[in-house]
Motif scaffolding. Structure first.
Motif: not given
Lengths: 109, 109
Positions: A20-21, A25-28, A58-62, A76-77
DNA sequence: GCGAGGCGCAACCCTGTGGTTGCACTACGG
DNA sequence: CCGTAGTGCAACCACAGGGTTGCGCCTCGC
């Protein structure tokens, strides 16, 4: 270079391990910056679920979120992702070297 | 190339997301081929726990086990790791492109 | 000012899974 | 042949975490 500490890698891997995550990310990435509510509309889970995932991401910095009025737009980052890819690649190279070394020993080189 | 299907990536990511599993991989890479019992001796968990992790790792294609008499020796396999690293890197590039595109639009290019 | 849309927080459920222990089975070695 | 080292299987426990719902709070628009 590569200030890639173990904690960073762990966060990214844990974040990416959930489908799901990855969908979030993909959607973003596809839609560009978007809010949790908008994202949830295009996913088979509730807004709150998306919010939780965004927190992890966000905690993962992604991903990074910034407030605009009453909305929070997430973006996205790529940096951490690239760093983790590097980490994995160098790890794979390391394994390869060791395997070659072991093989050499086994063959009595 | 990139026969890297989503299922493969998922397995690798899930496998790598667990710290104990990473420790097992690390131990395997350092010590060379080893059995679950030997690995467990150098880790803070029971043999059975290590076995379970090895099952996951083998399913992910990060490790392969072969029977020698009454032992089962596990070995590290770099291929899937490399593939996943590639996948992540190209994903990061994709995000970057999209971000640039969005930025360009925002600046009215 | 007031309704409505969007967020944040908290409580709660339930499955997945990392971990353990115990036991039966197989293969080596004397 | 018999002890022992090593694996495999199964039951079981406990916690993390993905998901939901409900509610209170802010912010925009009219």
């Amino acid at each position: 270079m590569t200030g890639t500490r173990d904690g960073d890698v762990d966060g990214v891997l844990v974040a990416l391990a959930d489908p799901t995550r990855r969908a979030v990310l993909d959607a973003l990435a596809v839609s560009g910056p978007a809010s949790a509510t908008v994202l949830a509309a295009g996913l088979p889970v509730s807004r709150q679920a998306v919010v939780k995932h965004l927190v992890v991401l966000e905690a993962a910095g992604l991903v990074s979120g910034s407030r605009l009025g009453r909305e929070v737009r997430y973006q996205v980052r790529p940096a951490r992702l690239t760093a983790t890819a590097r980490w994995m690649d160098s790890l794979a190279r390391d394994w390869d070297e060791r395997l070659v070394a072991v093989k050499r020993l086994a063959e009595g080189g």
